[in-house]
Design an enzyme around this catalytic site. Structure first.
Site, mmCIF file in Angstrom:
data_model
loop_
_atom_site.group_PDB
_atom_site.id
_atom_site.type_symbol
_atom_site.label_atom_id
_atom_site.label_comp_id
_atom_site.label_asym_id
_atom_site.label_seq_id
_atom_site.Cartn_x
_atom_site.Cartn_y
_atom_site.Cartn_z
ATOM 1 N N ALA A 128 0.819 -1.208 0.000
ATOM 2 C CA ALA A 128 0.000 0.000 0.000
ATOM 3 C C ALA A 128 0.859 1.267 0.000
ATOM 4 O O ALA A 128 2.092 1.226 0.058
ATOM 5 C CB ALA A 128 -0.944 -0.018 1.198
ATOM 6 N N HIS A 129 0.166 2.394 -0.041
ATOM 7 C CA HIS A 129 0.842 3.692 -0.157
ATOM 8 C C HIS A 129 1.726 3.992 1.045
ATOM 9 O O HIS A 129 1.396 3.677 2.185
ATOM 10 C CB HIS A 129 -0.186 4.814 -0.354
ATOM 11 N N ASN A 130 2.868 4.600 0.762
ATOM 12 C CA ASN A 130 3.828 5.059 1.776
ATOM 13 C C ASN A 130 4.480 3.937 2.583
ATOM 14 O O ASN A 130 5.108 4.188 3.612
ATOM 15 C CB ASN A 130 3.183 6.064 2.732
#
Length: 352
Positions: free
Chosen positions: A235-237
């Site tokens: 997922a993001h980051n």
């Protein structure tokens, strides 16, 4: 090749006849006369007695066989080296630029770049020397790809992504899709813009149908030398440290930091905003709900130290017997109560 010649290639120690001629390579179950095989996992030790292989690459601890051996510190790695040197290699990568590839005018291509049929390379893309991009791939604008990269068919790499040198990306993978970010406003899910990027460092290998989301801000990072199996969601980051291993169907939620040399086994799930310490191991199907200290093995759901998880699981496995015993004890207690009531009644009648 003779056994002695092979031993020199892998810096191994021959036990037995060094002049045996090896004509093939195979797994320990499938091997036949003339083949060399290997034993790395102790659970396959009984196959030493049944394999038809003419010689076996083993660790230094193996002694219980009459077969000729090559002993090494890492049998699996040694066998892989032999396969890469003498095994068949029938893969034919694209060469040159296919006439159907769509390449923007201001794309910068290094020396000996190959781009397959119907690939799309948008404006501002930079591709390093000797990189191979198979047919059907999409490379979004202003993406930078290093040298000696291999991208298999139908990979989508969105805009402004950075990919290092010697990276391998297998078919169906999507890098840089929007992170899963929404805010609930009066019962409606409002999309949160994802304006960050993804950075893939050198020597990373990414399996088929992997999804790596771009960051909301800054970057999602896959560290140098990390290997990612098929069907993984990142997922993001998320930050993944160097030389980690992420096995098939694992999922890592947003903004989690995975340290160096971490192993996430198959179908492991990790919540967001936690830290998995360097050298940690997360067992298959574990559900990680809080941070994991370095050099710790966790398993189960919710994930806990592996030895503790094993004790908990052992208790759970004994529940049917415990339930049966409790029912028996309840029957015994019931009978004792009935006898006690009977005795009490007799005593009361006697007193009267």
């Amino acid at each position: 090749m003779t056994l002695d010649e092979i031993a020199q290639l892998i810096e191994g120690e021959v036990v037995g006849d060094p002049n045996i001629v090896i004509t093939g390579i195979s797994g320990i179950k499938e091997a036949k006369q003339g083949d060399i095989t290997f034993l790395a996992n102790p659970k396959y030790t009984p196959l030493l007695k049944t394999t038809q292989a003419s010689a076996i690459i083993t660790s230094f601890e193996v002694n219980n066989t009459s077969k000729p051996l090559i002993k090494t510190a890492n049998p699996s790695l040694a066998f892989a080296k032999i396969v890469s040197l003498v095994g068949p290699n029938n893969v034919r990568h694209p060469q040159g630029i296919h006439p159907t590839a769509l390449i923007a005018e201001n794309v910068k291509l290094g020396k000996d770049v190959a781009i397959g049929a119907y690939a799309i390379i948008e404006e501002g893309v930079v591709i390093g020397d000797n990189t191979i991009i198979y047919g059907g791939c999409f490379i979004g604008h202003d993406t930078k790809i290093g040298k000696d990269v291999l991208i298999y068919p139908n990979v989508s790499i969105r805009e402004r992504i950075e990919i290092g040198d010697r990276v391998i990306i297998h078919s169906g993978t999507v890098i840089g899709s929007d992170g899963f970010g929404f805010a609930t406003v009066k019962g409606v899910q409002e999309k949160i813009p994802q304006i960050g990027t993804v950075v893939i460092e050198d020597d990373v290998e990414i399996g088929a149908n992997v999804t790596i989301d771009r960051a909301r801000f800054d970057k999602t990072l896959i560290g140098k030398g990390t290997k990612i199996d098929n069907l993984v969601q990142i997922a993001h980051n998320v930050i993944i440290g160097e030389h980690s291993i992420i096995v098939a169907q694992a999922g890592i939620s947003g903004s989690t930091v995975v340290g160096k040399g971490v192993i996430l086994a198959g179908q492991a799930g990790v919540v967001g905003h936690i830290h998995i310490g360097d050298g940690a191991i997360v067992a298959a199907q574990a559900g990680v709900t809080k941070s994991v200290p370095p050099n710790t093995k966790v398993s189960g759901y919710p994930a806990k130290p592996h030895e503790q998880a094993k004790r908990v699981n052992a208790c759970v496995q004994r529940l049917p017997l415990a339930y049966k015993r409790i029912k028996e004890l309840e029957e015994e207690v019931k009978k004792l109560k009935e006898k006690l009531e009977e005795l009490t009644s007799k005593l009361e009648r006697g007193v009267k």
